[in-house]
Design a protein around this motif. Structure first.
Motif, mmCIF file in Angstrom:
data_model
loop_
_atom_site.group_PDB
_atom_site.id
_atom_site.type_symbol
_atom_site.label_atom_id
_atom_site.label_comp_id
_atom_site.label_asym_id
_atom_site.label_seq_id
_atom_site.Cartn_x
_atom_site.Cartn_y
_atom_site.Cartn_z
ATOM 1 N N GLN A 112 65.881 17.951 48.199
ATOM 2 C CA GLN A 112 64.433 17.778 48.132
ATOM 3 C C GLN A 112 63.991 17.869 46.677
ATOM 4 O OE1 GLN A 112 62.677 16.725 50.504
ATOM 5 N NE2 GLN A 112 60.671 16.794 49.527
ATOM 6 N N GLY A 113 64.212 16.794 45.981
ATOM 7 C CA GLY A 113 63.885 16.707 44.569
ATOM 8 C C GLY A 113 64.135 15.300 44.101
ATOM 9 N N PRO A 147 65.827 19.695 41.195
ATOM 10 C CA PRO A 147 65.164 20.971 41.452
ATOM 11 C C PRO A 147 65.941 22.173 40.929
ATOM 12 C CG PRO A 147 66.289 20.232 43.429
ATOM 13 C CD PRO A 147 66.500 19.162 42.390
ATOM 14 N N LEU A 194 65.640 26.230 42.171
ATOM 15 C CA LEU A 194 64.965 27.215 43.003
ATOM 16 C C LEU A 194 65.833 28.459 43.087
ATOM 17 C CD1 LEU A 194 63.859 24.815 45.890
ATOM 18 C CD2 LEU A 194 62.421 25.670 44.037
ATOM 19 N N ASP A 222 56.243 19.993 38.822
ATOM 20 C CA ASP A 222 56.724 20.616 40.055
ATOM 21 C C ASP A 222 58.220 20.900 39.946
ATOM 22 O OD1 ASP A 222 54.194 20.408 40.967
ATOM 23 O OD2 ASP A 222 54.632 19.092 42.670
ATOM 24 N N ASP A 227 60.697 20.674 41.918
ATOM 25 C CA ASP A 227 61.683 19.746 42.463
ATOM 26 C C ASP A 227 61.919 18.555 41.545
ATOM 27 O OD1 ASP A 227 59.077 18.941 43.016
ATOM 28 O OD2 ASP A 227 59.656 17.787 44.780
ATOM 29 N N HIS A 228 61.091 18.390 40.522
ATOM 30 C CA HIS A 228 61.262 17.314 39.541
ATOM 31 C C HIS A 228 61.645 17.855 38.165
ATOM 32 C CE1 HIS A 228 59.343 13.978 41.958
ATOM 33 N NE2 HIS A 228 58.997 15.048 42.648
ATOM 34 N N HIS A 262 58.106 11.200 47.644
ATOM 35 C CA HIS A 262 59.183 11.293 48.636
ATOM 36 C C HIS A 262 58.801 10.697 49.994
ATOM 37 C CE1 HIS A 262 60.703 14.196 45.683
ATOM 38 N NE2 HIS A 262 59.540 14.813 45.782
ATOM 39 N N ARG A 288 65.061 12.678 48.875
ATOM 40 C CA ARG A 288 64.548 13.836 49.634
ATOM 41 C C ARG A 288 65.711 14.587 50.267
ATOM 42 N NH1 ARG A 288 64.746 13.230 55.758
ATOM 43 N NH2 ARG A 288 65.578 11.131 56.041
ATOM 44 N N ASN A 330 64.127 18.690 55.016
ATOM 45 C CA ASN A 330 63.042 19.300 54.251
ATOM 46 C C ASN A 330 61.914 19.763 55.180
ATOM 47 O OD1 ASN A 330 60.637 17.179 54.158
ATOM 48 N ND2 ASN A 330 62.540 16.000 53.939
#
Length: 739
Positions: free
Chosen positions: A501-502, A520, A522, A553, A555-556, A659, A682, A686
């Motif tokens: 998810q990025g 991403p 996290l 963000d 994820d980017h 996405h 994606r 997610n």
């Protein structure tokens, strides 16, 4: 005998190259033909066919055990037994569940679970859990590891995240987990995790920094139980019994040789059980059994035969072991030592034999590391020259003795404290070596170049004086000097990386490279470091002319700092002003354009953006009459602003805004851009529902092809060539579902 065993091994190993498994009818026919060949004494052909059939049957059984598509993404209550050694992280626990059962469905025999915010879990406990089940699949990127193959090799039939649960029964017969807790609870200069790795083969307690040091110095094999450790322990036990017998300390009524062989093998098996009996330990135990039997009967078997017996023994028990790089590294290292020492005339001095062994093992493992896309440690010969005897002669015996004496007050813990001090000194040395010479990730080699490197390694390993041996060195140089795949003038080579998810796009022209978004980051998982940087290096990118981060963000932009730290970046451009200061990103200007090798790039950003998503920096790429539009996370309002600007118009390839979110890909935007295909980046499971069914329906109504990283893995496109995009999972392997 050797030819037949070699043919059997070849048949078992052929499994990894099959795009699809043969049908039942074909397997029956091949097995019958193999039996007939054995009956007419065509042993080589017969054993090859039977080995191939057994490998296919075993693989099909593992495939049949995987979670069915009808249960993918569903949440079920299930019961099962915790097995192996659970991994406790900050705020989460990961473990495997066996004997899983549910009233509502048939489940795989083994499931790997993650429980975020869950309580401590111990091996041997029985739990009732609410689990969101997923088919076993991982991220798939160019020239990187195939996690799906690794999960199949370990017969993991499903993945899952735990939503709730209750313990039904306390731990029973979980001695490995209990011993791990004892080891982690001692005081050992902060090296308690390394002790658990050496004694139990559990590397989960090693820090990320420790793993990086071990990888950079080529010493990972020393921090988990390997065949070397097993052989060393067996040798010490054998030498102890033989020494007692020589000085008269062994009871005369007991014949020393059978007892020495039996106790040595028992020690090896015991150590193997501590380690969970992984492939290197299986290989070592089988080889050790053959050697000890030979010693009892005083028969000369040579060195190659025990290795062949071990190879076939491991593969007959688990044919899927060949899908893991550790299998190939383990057997290749032993094979190199056999080739190096068995073909020599005369004796080498001990120091000379030891130094040459380390250098030649590094050369022998080079083709395997290249084939699996693994980092190569240029400092491994030096590091292992010191680390192998340090671990084998000093650390492992003390660690095992201290563990054995833990029930004795004071004694066991103090021995482990000394062992921790020795490990700390070793890591200080390895850290210095790693800083001096980090691991090298070479460019992915074409097949012809890889074969030349293999030939070069084989020539170098030959004894001195043999013809053509000198040619091995220049052939080995293909590993570092093979030119990367050239991009034609006026075209762009594009990879949409599989980062869950990025988002991360790699764009290469003939002489330039850029990165659009960096994946991403996290918690403690930074995909910029784990995926983006290694992929760039394998693609031959050693410097980025531009890193463009669409917006801030995580994820980017999460992986951007790791990319900037590990790779030279000429300049950074950002779509929003709240990117980390360390990036020194220049704001994205709406009228900026440039050309690289006949390819035109232009950027746009909505100046009236109200949030980070709306302020994404949009990139338009034009090459050879084709156009790609990368949109970041713009929503319908930003799309409307884009439609009023000078960049508006049809494109051939579109990165689905946000996405595939419901708030993006408006009807007007889709109609004006009218792409022939859309790229979606994606995560398969997610939490945002990307891509939204309404958006997919909108694309379908316009006849737009959809390329989804969740199903295809990384996606490759050569803009300007007129060719279609290709997902890595479209390359057939028997463990991948047809796409």
């Amino acid at each position: 005998m050797r030819a037949g065993m070699f043919a059997l091994a070849l048949g078992l190993l052929s499994l990894g190259w099959l795009p699809v498994l043969p049908s039942v009818g074909w397997l029956v026919l091949l097995a019958a033909l193999g039996v007939v060949c054995l009956g007419v004494r065509r042993y080589v052909v017969g054993l090859f066919l039977l080995g191939l059939c057994w490998a296919c049957v075993s693989a099909q059984g593992a495939l049949d055990e995987r979670l069915g598509a009808q249960l993918d993404g569903r949440t079920l209550w299930l019961e099962g037994l915790v097995v192996g050694l659970p991994t406790q992280d900050v705020g989460s626990v990961r473990f495997e569940l066996a004997q899983a059962s549910s009233r509502r469905a048939q489940l795989p025999a083994r499931i790997r679970l993650s429980w975020y915010g869950g309580p401590p879990v111990q091996s041997g406990e029985r739990w009732r859990l609410a689990v969101n089940l997923k088919q076993p699949q991982g991220l798939l990127n160019p020239h990187g590891p195939d996690l799906q193959a690794g999960l199949l090799a370990r017969r993991i039939g499903a993945l899952g995240s735990v939503k709730a649960g209750e313990r039904l029964a306390p731990a029973s017969a979980a001695w490995r987990d209990g011993l791990r807790q004892r080891l982690l609870g001692v005081t050992a200069f902060g090296r308690e995790g390394a002790l658990a790795a050496l004694v139990l083969g559990d590397g989960a307690a090693l820090s990320r920094e420790d793993w990086q040091v071990l990888q950079a110095t080529g010493t990972v094999h020393l921090m988990v139980i390997s065949g070397q450790h097993v052989g060393l322990l067996a040798g010490l036990v054998y030498a102890l019994v033989a020494g007692l017998a020589r000085v008269g300390g062994w009871p005369r009524r007991l014949p020393w040789l059978p007892w020495a062989c039996g106790l040595a093998f028992a020690a090896a098996l015991g150590y193997g059980l501590l380690a969970g009996f992984q492939v290197p330990v299986q290989r070592a135990c089988i080889m050790l059994a053959v050697v000890l039997l030979w010693r009892l009967r005083f028969r000369h078997l040579g060195f190659g035969l025990p290795l062949l017996i071990a190879l076939n023994g491991v593969l007959l028990v688990e044919p899927l072991a060949s899908l893991q790089p550790g299998f190939w590294l383990s057997f290749t290292a032993v094979g190199v030592l056999i080739v190096v020492f068995s073909g020599r005339l005369g004796r080498w001095a001990p120091w000379r034999a030891w130094t040459r062994a380390q250098g030649l093992i590094a050369i022998g493992l080079l083709p395997v590391l290249l084939a699996w896309g693994l980092p190569i440690s240029l400092s491994a010969p030096l590091a292992n020259l010191v680390a192998v005897p340090w671990i084998s002669v000093m650390v492992v015996p003390l660690a095992l003795l201290g563990t054995l004496l833990l029930p004795v007050p004071w004694l066991g813990e103090n021995l482990l404290w000394i062992t921790g001090g020795l490990l700390e000194l070793l890591f200080v040395f390895l850290g210095w070596v790693a800083a001096w010479q980090p691991a090298w990730i070479p460019i992915a080699l074409p097949t012809w170049s890889g074969l030349l490197v293999c030939l070069g390694a084989a020539l170098v390993l030959l004894p001195r004086g043999l013809p053509m041996r000198v040619l091995g060195i220049p052939l080995l140089l293909f590993a570092g000097f093979t030119p990367r795949d050239e991009v034609p003038q006026g075209q762009v080579d594009i990879w949409q990386l599989d980062v869950g998810q990025g988002q991360a796009f790699v764009l290469r022209t003939r002489d330039h490279a850029m990165l659009y978004d960096a994946g991403p980051a996290l918690a403690n998982i930074d995909l910029g470091e784990r995926i983006v940087v290694p992929t760039l290096q394998r693609l031959g990118v050693r410097q980025l002319d531009l890193m463009l981060i669409s917006h801030s963000d995580a994820d980017h932009a999460g992986g951007a700092l790791a990319v900037q730290r590990d790779m030279p970046v000429a300049r950074v451009m950002g779509g929003t002003h709240d990117l980390p200061d360390a990036l020194q990103a220049r704001p994205c200007e709406g009228d900026e354009q440039w050309q690289w090798n006949g390819v035109r790039f232009s950027v746009w950003r909505w100046q009236g953006a109200g949030d980070s998503n709306q302020g994404s920096c949009v990139l338009r790429v034009e090459a050879g009459g084709e156009t790609l539009l990368l949109t970041g996370d713009i929503d319908a309002r930003a799309e409307a602003a884009w439609l009023r600007g000078p960049m508006a118009g049809p494109v051939d390839w579109l990165q689905a805004p946000h996405h595939g979110s419901r708030t993006s890909s408006s009807q007007a935007f889709v109609e004006v851009t009218a792409p022939r295909a859309v790229l979606i980046s994606r995560g398969r499971y997610n939490n945002f529902g990307h891509p939204h069914p309404q958006v997919l329906a909108r694309y379908a109504a316009q006849g737009i092809a959809v390329y989804d990283s969740a199903h295809l893995g990384a996606i490759h496109l050569r803009l300007g060539s007129g060719e279609s995009a290709q997902g890595l999972r479209q390359q057939r392997r028997f463990w991948r579902e047809p796409t």
